[in-house]
Design a protein around this motif. Structure first.
Motif, short mmCIF file in Angstrom:
data_model
loop_
_atom_site.label_atom_id
_atom_site.label_comp_id
_atom_site.label_asym_id
_atom_site.label_seq_id
_atom_site.Cartn_x
_atom_site.Cartn_y
_atom_site.Cartn_z
N ASP A 11 0.90 -0.94 -0.14
CA ASP A 11 -0.04 -0.14 -0.01
C ASP A 11 0.94 1.43 -0.17
O ASP A 11 1.34 1.48 0.95
CB ASP A 11 -0.84 -0.16 1.20
CG ASP A 11 -1.74 1.07 1.27
OD1 ASP A 11 -1.56 2.12 0.64
OD2 ASP A 11 -2.56 1.27 2.42
N ASP B 76 0.21 4.08 -0.23
CA ASP B 76 -0.29 5.69 0.57
C ASP B 76 -0.05 5.37 2.02
O ASP B 76 0.73 6.28 2.69
CB ASP B 76 -1.85 5.47 0.40
CG ASP B 76 -2.11 5.98 -0.98
OD1 ASP B 76 -1.51 6.52 -1.74
OD2 ASP B 76 -3.45 5.77 -1.28
N ASN B 77 0.08 4.06 2.41
CA ASN B 77 0.38 3.93 3.94
C ASN B 77 1.48 3.27 4.16
O ASN B 77 1.80 2.99 5.46
CB ASN B 77 -0.85 3.23 4.69
CG ASN B 77 -2.25 3.85 4.76
OD1 ASN B 77 -2.13 5.28 4.94
ND2 ASN B 77 -2.97 3.33 4.11
N ASP C 2 -0.64 -4.70 2.79
CA ASP C 2 -2.24 -4.84 3.16
C ASP C 2 -2.79 -5.94 2.40
O ASP C 2 -2.14 -6.29 1.42
CB ASP C 2 -2.73 -3.79 2.92
CG ASP C 2 -3.84 -3.56 3.69
OD1 ASP C 2 -4.46 -4.44 4.46
OD2 ASP C 2 -4.69 -2.23 3.69
N SER D 65 -4.68 -7.66 -0.67
CA SER D 65 -4.97 -6.92 -1.82
C SER D 65 -6.34 -7.15 -2.03
O SER D 65 -7.14 -6.45 -2.84
CB SER D 65 -3.99 -7.70 -2.80
OG SER D 65 -4.30 -8.99 -2.96
#
Length: 613
Positions: free
Chosen positions: A459, A461-462, A466, A468
RNA sequence: GCGGGUGUAGCUCAGUUGGUUAGAGUAUCGGCCUGUCACGCCGAGGGUCGCGGGUUCGAGCCCCGUCACUCGCGCCA
């Protein structure tokens, strides 16, 4: 079929004498030559009126069809009939007459006869219509939605909704015939942290707490397996508070939700494939390949089609051509490759014969879609042209042409970006080029399975790993894989059915082992405590003997949409909301009374005004 | 939240390079018509050109903003 059903009811209701029924002795699709001379009673809507002064025709419509009524000045009902407005509901008493040879209407099943009207009773007069029922004209969607009951009288929509009902009946029958059992699951349930935004319902008896509408009966169907029911299905309503698309209705949709115990992926495929293929064969004349749906691993689909929902009607196949550009004279791509980009090639057979405008236009389109742009090589009579060919040099250009097997008047587009971006651009370009070159046949359904989805993804963005897709899927290789392999290389027993570029369903073999589940969530950054708290209900159930199980959930609305040949999902839903999730007919959402809010311990807060003001 | 498209009569649409009183079809209302099945003929009513502002002697048309609908992006375990 409908007529037969209806007649059975009719006979039950009306007794021996057919004229005794208050509203009708026949439907508007019943009368034939054999009925000539009969005295009949019909009810329906005034579809169309043709007034010739001394003789007047009315097309009377009901759910089943049309019957032509005729009146002349001998009829006592003539003046009443003349004043009728379209869409008024009437009941008539009359006599069935044969039409003369010149006046038979071959387009109507009842076209051999007409009914001479002796008496008319107006059941419900219609005002002037905001939306005509007669005809095929397109109308603004907000008016259609506000007057949905009128829109639903129109032929196309009326048929779509009946088709939907038949499709659902067929799905049910096919599932039951395979030994599946239908169960209902709760509509008021708990919010789950994964997935889409929830619709929330305040809990009156628990201030500050909320129910959520289920995004799918996912956990419930797994619990049904744990409860020992073996084979579950349901035409399940699902609620997700996400923005609409043409193939995604806002708010709610239906799935043929199913789950099976003691199965492998193969067993799920074998159970659902004949249901899907069968229902498509039953309700469509389009071509459908026999045999099993082809299976395409996720990674292969991303490479060859640029997405995980390939339209296999489109013959174009994307290829990687990064090496031909590495260190080449085409500097933009060469330097991007040094920084980790790849180049994907989309062939455009026959496009070389087209003007340069086709290529530049496609490039402009890509830019408008928010991409960096599409490079291209245009081959005219064996001569490769365009800026890329010039800078790349003859040898490398020829190597690309050889790899793709391009002919003397073909073209090829190039998407250069980091792998995910290049795949995505190549995917949309493949569709665009296929459409522009007329390569996508409209008369067939092409199904496939997408299999071997990655269990995890990074991920951006973070900045963390994560899930999927579905966190409840079983990782391939089980606990051993989770402990020993790079998480990003682990695949899941997760699969989708795709038809003509539309994702019809997704499913998985579930993770029924608490230890593997806690480990998987741990890799995605969730502690055991969090998992216990958020998924305690299901996790707890797995501690008392859970069968291995798996399932899938085909989208009913999308199936009907494909079968009805409609580009928009609202055309197969009785009462859809608009794009802003409003029901223009019922006026939902609506304000509620202060008393209702007080009972729910809710106070609303207006969003801040845009301009300060 | 962002980008594209559309917005003129109840409805479907036309409206030229910015130029007189904004048109057609359909629907509605009135009149005529005995064989239509999109019946036909005559007539009438019906307009805040989405809304607001600007440019101009003059705006349906050009500019800015805004609203509605829609398509897409984001989002959609």
């Amino acid at each position: 079929m409908f007529r037969a059903l209806f007649r059975r009811n009719c006979i039950l209701n009306k007794g021996a004498d057919s004229t005794m029924h208050a509203y009708r002795s026949h439907t508007c699709n019943d009368l034939r030559k054999e009925n000539v001379g009969d005295t009949v009673k019909l009810s329906g809507w005034v579809h169309r009126k043709r007034d010739h002064g001394g003789v007047l025709f009315i097309d009377l419509r009901d759910n089943y069809g049309f019957t032509q009524l005729v009146l002349d000045t001998d009829s006592k009902a003539f003046d009443t009939a003349e004043a009728l407005r379209s869409e008024s509901v009437i009941t008539i008493d009359g006599r069935v007459k044969a039409r003369s040879d010149e006046t038979v209407n071959k387009d109507l099943p009842t076209g051999d006869i007409e009914v001479f009207v002796d008496a008319i009773e107006i059941q419900s007069a219609a005002q002037e219509l905001p939306l005509p029922v007669f005809g095929e004209t397109e109308y603004p969607e907000d008016i259609r939605l506000k007057y949905r009951f009128l829109d639903l009288r129109r032929d196309r929509l009326h048929k779509n909704i009946l088709l939907r009902s038949n499709v659902i009946a067929s799905l049910r029958r096919r599932m039951i015939d395979q030994g599946f059992t239908e169960f209902q699951t709760p509509i008021l349930t708990a919010s789950s942290p994964e997935g889409a935004r929830d619709f929330l319902v305040p809990a009156r008896q628990h201030p500050g707490k909320f129910y959520a509408l289920p995004q799918a009966p996912q956990q419930f169907k797994q619990l049904i397996m744990v409860s020992g029911f073996d084979r579950y299905f349901q035409i399940a309503p699902c609620f997700r508070d996400e923005d609409a698309r043409a193939d995604r209705s806002p708010g709610e949709f239906y799935q043929l939700d199913m789950e099976m115990s003691f199965v492998t992926q193969e067993d799920v495929f074998n159970a659902i494939e004949p249901v899907i293929a069968g229902v498509f064969r039953e309700f469509s004349d389009k071509k459908i390949d026999g045999g099993a749906f082809p299976r395409i691993p996720f990674a292969e689909s991303m490479m060859k089609y640029g997405n995980d929902k390939p339209d296999l009607r489109n013959p174009l196949i994307i290829q990687d051509v990064t090496e031909h550009f590495r260190g080449s004279g085409f500097g933009i791509f060469a330097s991007m490759i040094e920084n980790g980009a790849v180049v994907r090639a989309i062939p455009a057979p026959g496009a070389g014969a087209k003007s340069r405008k086709f290529f530049d236009g496609t490039n402009d389109w890509a830019k408008k879609e928010g991409f960096a742009g599409l490079g291209y090589i245009k081959i005219t009579d064996g001569e490769a042209g365009g800026p890329i060919a010039k800078n790349l040099g003859e040898e490398r250009t020829q190597a690309i042409i050889d790899q793709l097997g391009l002919g003397d008047n073909d073209g090829v587009f190039f998407a250069c970006d980091k792998e995910a971006g290049a795949a995505k651009l190549a995917g949309v370009a493949r569709t665009k080029v296929g459409e522009d070159l007329g390569l996508i046949p409209d008369d067939e359904f092409k199904f496939c399975w997408i299999v071997d989805y990655p269990m995890f993804e990074y991920d951006e963005d973070n900045k963390k790993i994560d899930f999927s897709h579905n966190p409840f899927s079983m990782p391939q290789g089980g606990m051993e894989a989770l402990e020993n392999e790079d998480p990003l290389s682990i695949l899941a027993y997760q699969y989708d059915i795709v038809c003509n570029g539309i994702e019809l369903s997704s499913g998985a073999i579930r993770n029924h082992r608490p230890d593997i589940m806690i480990k998987a969530f741990g890799i995605a950054g969730y502690s055991e405590e969090v998992v216990e708290e958020e998924f305690g209900g299901m996790l707890n159930a797995f501690k008392y003997g859970a069968p291995p199980h798996g399932g899938i959930a085909p989208g009913v609305d999308r199936i009907v949409m494909l079968l009805a040949n409609e580009p928009n999902i609202r055309e197969v839903i009785l009462f859809p909301m608009n794009q802003r999730a409003e029901d223009l007919m019922m006026q939902a959402p609506s304000e509620v009374s202060p008393k209702q809010l007080r009972e729910l311990h809710i106070r609303t807060v207006e969003p801040p005004k845009k301009d300060g003001e």
